[in-house]
Design an enzyme around this catalytic site. Structure first.
Site, mmCIF file in Angstrom:
data_model
loop_
_atom_site.group_PDB
_atom_site.id
_atom_site.type_symbol
_atom_site.label_atom_id
_atom_site.label_comp_id
_atom_site.label_asym_id
_atom_site.label_seq_id
_atom_site.Cartn_x
_atom_site.Cartn_y
_atom_site.Cartn_z
ATOM 1 N N HIS A 29 0.826 -1.206 0.000
ATOM 2 C CA HIS A 29 0.000 0.000 0.000
ATOM 3 C C HIS A 29 0.865 1.263 0.000
ATOM 4 O O HIS A 29 2.023 1.232 0.423
ATOM 5 C CB HIS A 29 -0.876 0.040 1.264
ATOM 6 C CG HIS A 29 -1.946 -0.999 1.302
ATOM 7 N ND1 HIS A 29 -2.104 -1.877 2.352
ATOM 8 C CD2 HIS A 29 -2.940 -1.295 0.426
ATOM 9 C CE1 HIS A 29 -3.145 -2.662 2.114
ATOM 10 N NE2 HIS A 29 -3.655 -2.341 0.953
ATOM 11 N N CYS B 26 -2.492 0.103 9.884
ATOM 12 C CA CYS B 26 -3.576 -0.711 9.333
ATOM 13 C C CYS B 26 -4.496 -1.288 10.397
ATOM 14 O O CYS B 26 -5.566 -1.774 10.066
ATOM 15 C CB CYS B 26 -3.026 -1.808 8.435
ATOM 16 S SG CYS B 26 -1.837 -2.812 9.192
HETATM 17 C C1 CIR Z 1 -3.605 -8.107 3.354
HETATM 18 O O1 CIR Z 1 -2.793 -8.617 2.575
HETATM 19 O O2 CIR Z 1 -4.626 -7.557 2.965
HETATM 20 C C2 CIR Z 1 -3.331 -8.187 4.828
HETATM 21 N N1 CIR Z 1 -2.632 -9.399 5.124
HETATM 22 C C3 CIR Z 1 -2.506 -7.009 5.285
HETATM 23 C C4 CIR Z 1 -3.223 -5.703 5.133
HETATM 24 C C5 CIR Z 1 -2.419 -4.561 5.650
HETATM 25 N N2 CIR Z 1 -3.142 -3.358 5.541
HETATM 26 C C6 CIR Z 1 -2.611 -2.147 5.620
HETATM 27 O O3 CIR Z 1 -1.420 -1.998 5.743
HETATM 28 N N3 CIR Z 1 -3.420 -1.106 5.491
#
Ligand code: CIR
Length: 268
Positions: free
Chosen positions: A168, A263
């Protein structure tokens, strides 16, 4: 109400981490380092405890075994100035996570708007600087998703930034106040900065940090939460210049599934 990410009254978090997180969360790297679910839960409890000290209201959504990545609430909604844009996460396995979040945000009487198919948007791709919005065009967020951001928040200029090398935009860059961004000093960070400079209306101060997670910080009511010195060497020294109270939290078990600090909450 105009809160933005810097003055927030609410932090939305997932109450805990589901068992399924350990075996079924999405991971971009070969999962040769098993997730310690008890440690993940302790780390998340510490994170919530710290937010409780810094934010007036903590809103929790239930932990749902059907959604192994549900602790990463940042990807489910973007909330600003009384509007909640409900995301349509790029990963199909995560799409249903938004229902619980929408319900909580609707209870707060926010204006609810949705990202419609074929748009995809992960909140982790949205950086609000306090003055304008940048949306990372990534493997998770497409142009239709970024256009939904522009429609939801017409008071701000929205610029799209193509990103590579990270899940991201917020894994590459975050704001530590409305003037200052912190960015990773690798080729991907340099590209993002170049792109931002071509698009942005404002000049930002820049703190450049090495790879390893230091570029992902939370700015919470004039406090900075950054990664832990046990995981990122000398991390504190990068933020001394900010002259703000700083805190750190452990993130090792979330890092294994590409999760950064931001996140695990939506601040508004
Ligand atoms: C994913 O791959 O969607 C999750 N394992 C990690 C999401 C992390 N999100 C973020 O940094 N906003």
């Amino acid at each position: 109400m105009s809160t933005g990410p810097f003055k927030c009254k609410y932090a939305l978090v997932c109450e805990s981490v589901p068992d399924s997180y350990a075996s079924q969360s999405l991971r971009s790297r070969e999962p040769n380092d098993p997730i310690d679910i008890d440690l993940a839960r302790r780390q998340h409890a510490e994170y919530i405890k710290l937010l409780k000290d810094l934010v007036e209201n903590i809103i929790t959504i239930p932990c749902d075994e059907n959604y192994p990545d549900c602790v990463f609430v940042e990807d489910t909604a973007v909330v600003l100035d009384g509007t909640a844009l409900i995301c349509r996460p790029g990963a199909e396995s995560r799409r249903g996570e938004v229902d619980a979040v929408r319900q909580k945000l609707a209870e707060l009487k926010l204006r609810i708007v949705e990202v419609e198919a074929p748009g995809t948007l992960d909140g982790g791709d949205v950086v609000f600087t306090g003055k304008e919005i940048f949306v990372g065009i990534s493997n998770r967020t497409n142009i239709a998703g970024a256009t939904a951001v522009a429609r939801a928040f017409p008071d701000y200029q929205v610029s799209m930034i193509k990103i590579k090398g990270s899940l991201h935009l917020k894994s590459i860059l975050t704001m530590v106040d409305s003037e200052t961004l912190v960015v990773v000093g690798n080729e991907y960070g340099k590209k993002v900065i170049e792109n931002m400079q071509n698009n942005c209306n404002y000049i930002y101060q820049k703190i450049t940090v090495p790879e390893g997670g230091a570029s992902n910080c939370l700015h919470v009511n004039d406090n900075i939460i950054h990664g832990s010195p046990s995981e990122i060497e000398d991390v504190e020294k990068f933020f001394e210049i900010m002259n703000k109270p700083t805190y750190h939290v452990e993130n090792s078990e979330f890092n294994k599934a590409d999760g950064c600090l931001t996140c695990r909450s939506v601040l508004f």
